[in-house]
Design a protein around this motif. Structure first.
Motif, PDB file in Angstrom:
ATOM      1  N   ILE A 142       0.838  -1.203   0.000  1.00 35.17           N
ATOM      2  CA  ILE A 142       0.000   0.000   0.000  1.00 35.17           C
ATOM      3  C   ILE A 142       0.871   1.251   0.000  1.00 35.17           C
ATOM      4  CG2 ILE A 142      -1.568   1.370   1.425  1.00 35.17           C
ATOM      5  CD1 ILE A 142      -2.936  -1.267   2.209  1.00 35.17           C
TER       6      ILE A 142
ATOM      7  N   PRO B 193      -0.519   9.526   5.195  1.00 33.92           N
ATOM      8  CA  PRO B 193      -1.866   9.212   5.662  1.00 33.92           C
ATOM      9  C   PRO B 193      -2.427  10.292   6.590  1.00 33.92           C
ATOM     10  CG  PRO B 193      -0.422   7.303   5.857  1.00 33.92           C
ATOM     11  CD  PRO B 193       0.457   8.461   5.526  1.00 33.92           C
TER      12      PRO B 193
ATOM     13  N   ASP C 171      -7.973   5.499  -0.575  1.00 35.28           N
ATOM     14  CA  ASP C 171      -8.762   4.913   0.514  1.00 35.28           C
ATOM     15  C   ASP C 171      -7.884   4.540   1.693  1.00 35.28           C
ATOM     16  OD1 ASP C 171     -10.983   5.141  -1.079  1.00 35.28           O
ATOM     17  OD2 ASP C 171     -11.266   2.985  -1.401  1.00 35.28           O
ATOM     18  N   SER C 172      -6.692   4.041   1.414  1.00 38.31           N
ATOM     19  CA  SER C 172      -5.815   3.571   2.484  1.00 38.31           C
ATOM     20  C   SER C 172      -5.213   4.711   3.287  1.00 38.31           C
ATOM     21  CB  SER C 172      -4.698   2.694   1.903  1.00 38.31           C
ATOM     22  OG  SER C 172      -3.974   3.408   0.918  1.00 38.31           O
ATOM     23  N   TRP C 173      -5.263   5.929   2.768  1.00 36.36           N
ATOM     24  CA  TRP C 173      -4.753   7.086   3.509  1.00 36.36           C
ATOM     25  C   TRP C 173      -5.868   7.926   4.129  1.00 36.36           C
ATOM     26  CZ3 TRP C 173       0.090   9.587   0.742  1.00 36.36           C
ATOM     27  CH2 TRP C 173       1.177   8.715   0.898  1.00 36.36           C
TER      28      TRP C 173
ATOM     29  N   GLY D 294      -8.503   4.343   7.400  1.00 43.59           N
ATOM     30  CA  GLY D 294      -8.886   3.583   6.217  1.00 43.59           C
ATOM     31  C   GLY D 294     -10.374   3.627   5.923  1.00 43.59           C
ATOM     32  N   ASP D 295     -11.094   4.567   6.543  1.00 40.46           N
ATOM     33  CA  ASP D 295     -12.543   4.663   6.392  1.00 40.46           C
ATOM     34  C   ASP D 295     -12.866   5.621   5.244  1.00 40.46           C
ATOM     35  OD1 ASP D 295     -15.281   4.984   6.601  1.00 40.46           O
ATOM     36  OD2 ASP D 295     -15.292   5.071   8.789  1.00 40.46           O
TER      37      ASP D 295
ATOM     38  N   THR E  86      -4.968  -0.429  -3.941  1.00 34.21           N
ATOM     39  CA  THR E  86      -5.778   0.562  -3.244  1.00 34.21           C
ATOM     40  C   THR E  86      -6.442   1.486  -4.258  1.00 34.21           C
ATOM     41  OG1 THR E  86      -5.780   2.224  -1.455  1.00 34.21           O
ATOM     42  CG2 THR E  86      -3.920   2.269  -2.964  1.00 34.21           C
TER      43      THR E  86
END
Length: 273
Positions: free
Chosen positions: A7, A56, A87-89, A93-94, A256
């Motif tokens: 990721i 992030p 999305d992963s940042w 992760g929401d 991702t």
């Protein structure tokens, strides 16, 4: 599910790719500040003008702060742009919570792309007859790449040419091909060496020639050109929903998603201290 290292690499490659394309264009502006990267190509192609995170987000308050900073910086560029978020940042992760927050600030979802990676590709499924793959090496071929992508993304041809046909993009680390049926350009793709990885971009097929295997054929040719010249095996791309089935079959796997948002019509001032 992708592992954290993959990721992190995917997010780093996203930033590196957008910087790679933008910094070669004469009107570019690239700025990194306070957890935000603003990457503007200086052209009217919005997909090449983004504000995004450079790490992030810690929480929703942090995301809001950085979105406001990105809007403040990007709006002065005088070009259409998107706010892009992996999305992963997103905080925790929401992605849904992040989208809700951004909607409250006036950002509207526009398009999403999937970061995908492959270390090696399996043998092609089939041979393609009647398709001539010509190397991108002159202004005519560069214009064909730009025009095919412009039609695919609904852009005016001059806008696409200003962004994608500029000679500065096509240096010795660019391996592009245009597919012809007769004298008609029908598909294209390119592989660029970005941070030592074969990055695939500018994949497009004329609507009347889709589902014939042309996209895979032209991509593989570009990838083989880059492999022969550099020896690099790993390959990365960012897939639209339309293109992803082709890449899945070719052996890429999803890492991702990156969501692109149109900015609010009004300027977003920074939050009060």
């Amino acid at each position: 599910m992708s592992d954290p290292l993959e990721i992190a690499e995917c997010n780093a490659q996203f930033l590196a790719a957008w910087i790679h394309f933008s910094r070669r264009l004469p009107g570019h502006r690239i700025e990194h500040t306070d957890g935000v990267s603003v990457i503007l190509s200086g052209t009217g192609m919005a997909l090449l003008n983004i504000a995004t995170l450079s790490s992030p987000a810690g929480n929703l308050t942090d995301l809001e702060r950085r979105a406001r900073i990105g809007a403040e910086l990007a709006r002065t560029g005088g070009v259409p742009w998107f706010f892009a978020l992996s999305d992963s940042w997103a905080p925790g992760g929401d992605a849904e919570a992040a989208a809700e927050l951004l909607a409250g600030l006036g950002f509207q979802p526009a398009v999403s792309i999937m970061g995908m990676v492959a270390d090696a590709l399996p043998t092609p499924r089939r041979e393609i007859a009647g398709l001539e793959l010509r190397r991108v090496g002159d202004a005519e071929a560069r214009a064909a790449v730009a025009d095919l992508n412009s039609v695919a993304y609904g852009l005016p041809l001059p806008t696409g040419r200003a962004a994608l046909a500029h000679e500065a993009l096509w240096d010795d680390r660019a391996f592009g091909r245009v597919g012809y049926v007769g004298d008609q350009p029908v598909c294209c793709a390119a592989t660029f060496m970005v941070a030592g990885i074969r990055y695939v971009g500018f994949v497009a097929t004329a609507a009347e020639h889709r589902r014939k295997g042309y996209a895979e054929a032209v991509m593989r040719c570009c990838l083989d050109d880059a492999l022969s010249a550099t020896g690099a095996q790993k390959t990365v791309l960012h897939a639209t929903d339309l293109g992803r089935p082709v890449y899945d079959v070719m052996g890429y796997h999803a890492v991702t998603r990156f969501a692109f948002y149109t900015p609010p019509a009004d300027y977003l001032p920074p939050p009060q201290a």
